[in-house]
Write an enzyme that holds these catalytic residues in place. Sequence first.
Site, PDB file in Angstrom:
ATOM      1  N   GLY B  71       0.799  -1.222   0.000  1.00 12.17           N
ATOM      2  CA  GLY B  71       0.000   0.000   0.000  1.00 12.17           C
ATOM      3  C   GLY B  71       0.828   1.267   0.000  1.00 12.17           C
ATOM      4  O   GLY B  71       0.273   2.360  -0.048  1.00 12.17           O
ATOM      5  N   GLN B  72       2.148   1.114   0.032  1.00 11.36           N
ATOM      6  CA  GLN B  72       2.973   2.319   0.085  1.00 11.36           C
ATOM      7  C   GLN B  72       2.818   3.122  -1.203  1.00 11.36           C
ATOM      8  O   GLN B  72       2.678   2.561  -2.279  1.00 11.36           O
ATOM      9  CB  GLN B  72       4.445   1.942   0.273  1.00 11.36           C
ATOM     10  CG  GLN B  72       4.707   1.309   1.618  1.00 11.36           C
ATOM     11  CD  GLN B  72       6.133   0.818   1.738  1.00 11.36           C
ATOM     12  OE1 GLN B  72       7.046   1.447   1.244  1.00 11.36           O
ATOM     13  NE2 GLN B  72       6.293  -0.310   2.388  1.00 11.36           N
ATOM     14  N   GLY B  73       2.871   4.432  -1.037  1.00  7.38           N
ATOM     15  CA  GLY B  73       2.629   5.332  -2.164  1.00  7.38           C
ATOM     16  C   GLY B  73       3.405   4.969  -3.407  1.00  7.38           C
ATOM     17  O   GLY B  73       2.871   4.950  -4.510  1.00  7.38           O
ATOM     18  N   TYR B  75       4.415   2.138  -4.399  1.00 10.74           N
ATOM     19  CA  TYR B  75       4.054   0.872  -5.049  1.00 10.74           C
ATOM     20  C   TYR B  75       2.611   0.859  -5.537  1.00 10.74           C
ATOM     21  O   TYR B  75       2.173  -0.107  -6.136  1.00 10.74           O
ATOM     22  CB  TYR B  75       4.255  -0.297  -4.086  1.00 10.74           C
ATOM     23  CG  TYR B  75       5.690  -0.514  -3.692  1.00 10.74           C
ATOM     24  CD1 TYR B  75       6.641  -0.851  -4.648  1.00 10.74           C
ATOM     25  CD2 TYR B  75       6.096  -0.375  -2.380  1.00 10.74           C
ATOM     26  CE1 TYR B  75       7.960  -1.045  -4.294  1.00 10.74           C
ATOM     27  CE2 TYR B  75       7.414  -0.562  -2.011  1.00 10.74           C
ATOM     28  CZ  TYR B  75       8.345  -0.895  -2.974  1.00 10.74           C
ATOM     29  OH  TYR B  75       9.651  -1.076  -2.625  1.00 10.74           O
TER      30      TYR B  75
END
Lengths: 581, 195
Positions: B71-73, B75
């Site tokens: 969920g990291q920006g 990715y």
Amino acid sequence: MSEWSGDDGKWLDAHYDPVAGLRTFTSCMALADLSGDGDGRLVVADLGGGASAASMKLKVYGGTALSSESVLLDLPCGLVAFFMDLHEPRIPAVAVASGPCVYVYKNLRPYFKFTLPGLDVNTLEQDVWQEARDGHIDPPAIKEMLESLRKKADIPLSVRSLHFLSLDDEHLEDFVQLHKQQPIKRQTVITCMGTLKKSTADEDGVSCLVIGTESAHLYVLDPEAFVILAKVALPAPPTMLDVTGQFDVEFRITAACRNGNIYILRRDLDKPKYCVELSSHPVGLVRVGKNMVVGTTDQNLQGFTQKGKKLWKVVLPAPICTMASMDLPARGFHGVLVGLANCEVHLYKDKNLVSTIKTPDAVTAICFGRYGREDGTLITTLKGGGLVVKILKRTVEFQDRDSTPGPPAAQSIRLNVPKKTKLYVDQTLRERENGTAMHRAFQMDLIRLRLAAAKAYAKALESSLTPVSSGSGRSLKMNAVVQGLGPSFKLTLNIQNTAACRPILNLAVSFLYDQSLYRMRNPFLKIPLLVPGLVYPVQTLVECTSDKGISDIIKVFVLHEEQSTPLLTAHINMPVSEGIN
Amino acid sequence: MGLFDKLAGWLGFKKEVNVLCLGLDNSGKTTIINKLKPSHAQAQDIVPTIGFSIEKFKTSSLSFTVFDMSGQGRYRNLWEHYYKSGQAVIFVIDSADKLRMVVAKEELDTLLNHPDIKHKRIPILFLANKMDVRDALSSVKVSQLLCLDNIKDKPWHICATDALKGDGLQEGVEWLQGNPSRVCASMCVCVCLPN
């Protein structure tokens, strides 16, 4: 929330608290991971509503809520978050500058208080207070002596003496009794504060504090022992600082000063290396990469190199309230956020405006960085105490080009100019050599053209071909109007005597026309006496007898009874009859 | 449940369903997937997912293949490459993170407007996670903030969950289990009619 979120679709409105009651400035606001868990917090030194000390607070926001607050002892003028040691977990300390002191908080608990060294005291002033302590002189005499000292002394008076001078006569005695036992001190106050990495450029490297004071000095403090590592004098008190580099390697301090100049210092401290003289006072100083961007009170935003060379200048639509840098290393974006008095925040990349954010009120402080778990968070506080949090959209692309209207991009594209051919060169040579002859030939042709035009005009006048005509002999003027669609037309002749005072008598009008096409009720009309100046309409009906859709000219003659040649002739181009017989 | 599915269930063949597990970073996607796995296969430590990971687990009738996306920006732009293969979406929301609810909504809107998703009637299961946190928003409030009522053309369902204890997960999975099979059942009818 929607009526004010008039930005350009690049920002998400994460939070808006109009009654947060925050009164602060950009220098008193910082984002830091105070819990060491990757959650960015907002640390604010709140100046409070009034002068009462109780309302000055150190506030910490996490998410949408205030997570802690503690009372500040004095009015804050600067706040930074910095790493002061190498302990794990990496939690930054918070330094709040107020008055002559820097209060350092660790884990939001007071940890250390650093006080700036006192300044030299005027010896004469010291003597006066010494006398006062010994009781040799009375308060009015002290006042008199201090007054004279204040006017001529090189070293300014201490705060105590100045306070004493401002008192009314009845309070003087009490003041002396209260204060005479303590030795006098002269303290300066901190005007601005910044951080400088000690030896490594890491994000979480240990940093020194850089402090600017009212006495026009810059101090670099060691983060662990809080001793002064370096001290440098500036020509004027600094108001804003920007520091880059590492103390042990190479660094650069840019200080905007109260005399309207910007001084750039390098590691070989002792005096400023470069000086930028601005046209008006600076209100914001931000470094973008290797350049610095300065906002001034005359609504200008200017870019300078690190050596003080001016690169560009942009005129802004409103006065600047505050400025902050916007760094997004993940996207390689560096910009400058400018809060304007017209309730807008502009984002500039170099000199190009790339985004405009509307705020519900004028902005007092701006901060951009990691807040919560979001890297691109913009935090602004408003004049009315509101707090606005906006998050940059993940998919936003900032264009390099300016979004404001201006000269189109095509203007800066070089045209593909063809090479000079031999023919072109020959022509140029010929033009250069025979310039006079060419000019003469052109002038001659021009005169001939004018002559031809004048001749044609004269001929037209002579033959009176136009329906509007004025006779040369008699002062008569006539124009003809044809009304109607056909087959019946009304022909109106407006006849005017243009003579100054002489009337004309015995005139008649006769028509010449193709009798197979037209039938005229009255082919001959007598005209009454023509009084000078008046327009006499003479009307007759013409009927077109042909249904073939053709038209012809009707010639009008104005005749005098005694002359065979007409006074005036007019050719009327009859319109095609559109009606049905 | 369709006859075919029942038959397949008796025979021991379980229908495979590809599920995308999406949501912002730190919302608990990996923890939820971990909790759905059989207890002996569960991991003890959950670390932030890098890129994505593929997990499989089975329920009574279906075999789930879950693409657990990071969920990291940085990715999040990977998500759209898996939209084509996804037959259902689990969208995990951190109910305690009020600040980033707008970011979750933005990502959800991007998801719903993606051409690979827009015209497919794929079921979306929303999990309002972290209900154990003290001032977490209720699932009703979360669905309001994300404007879930505007989703008209896809079946969706929201569950309040606590991934640490596993509360609410079963309800969500049961809903998901009912939904893809309904789609399959209608497909079976179409196939069976000529016979």
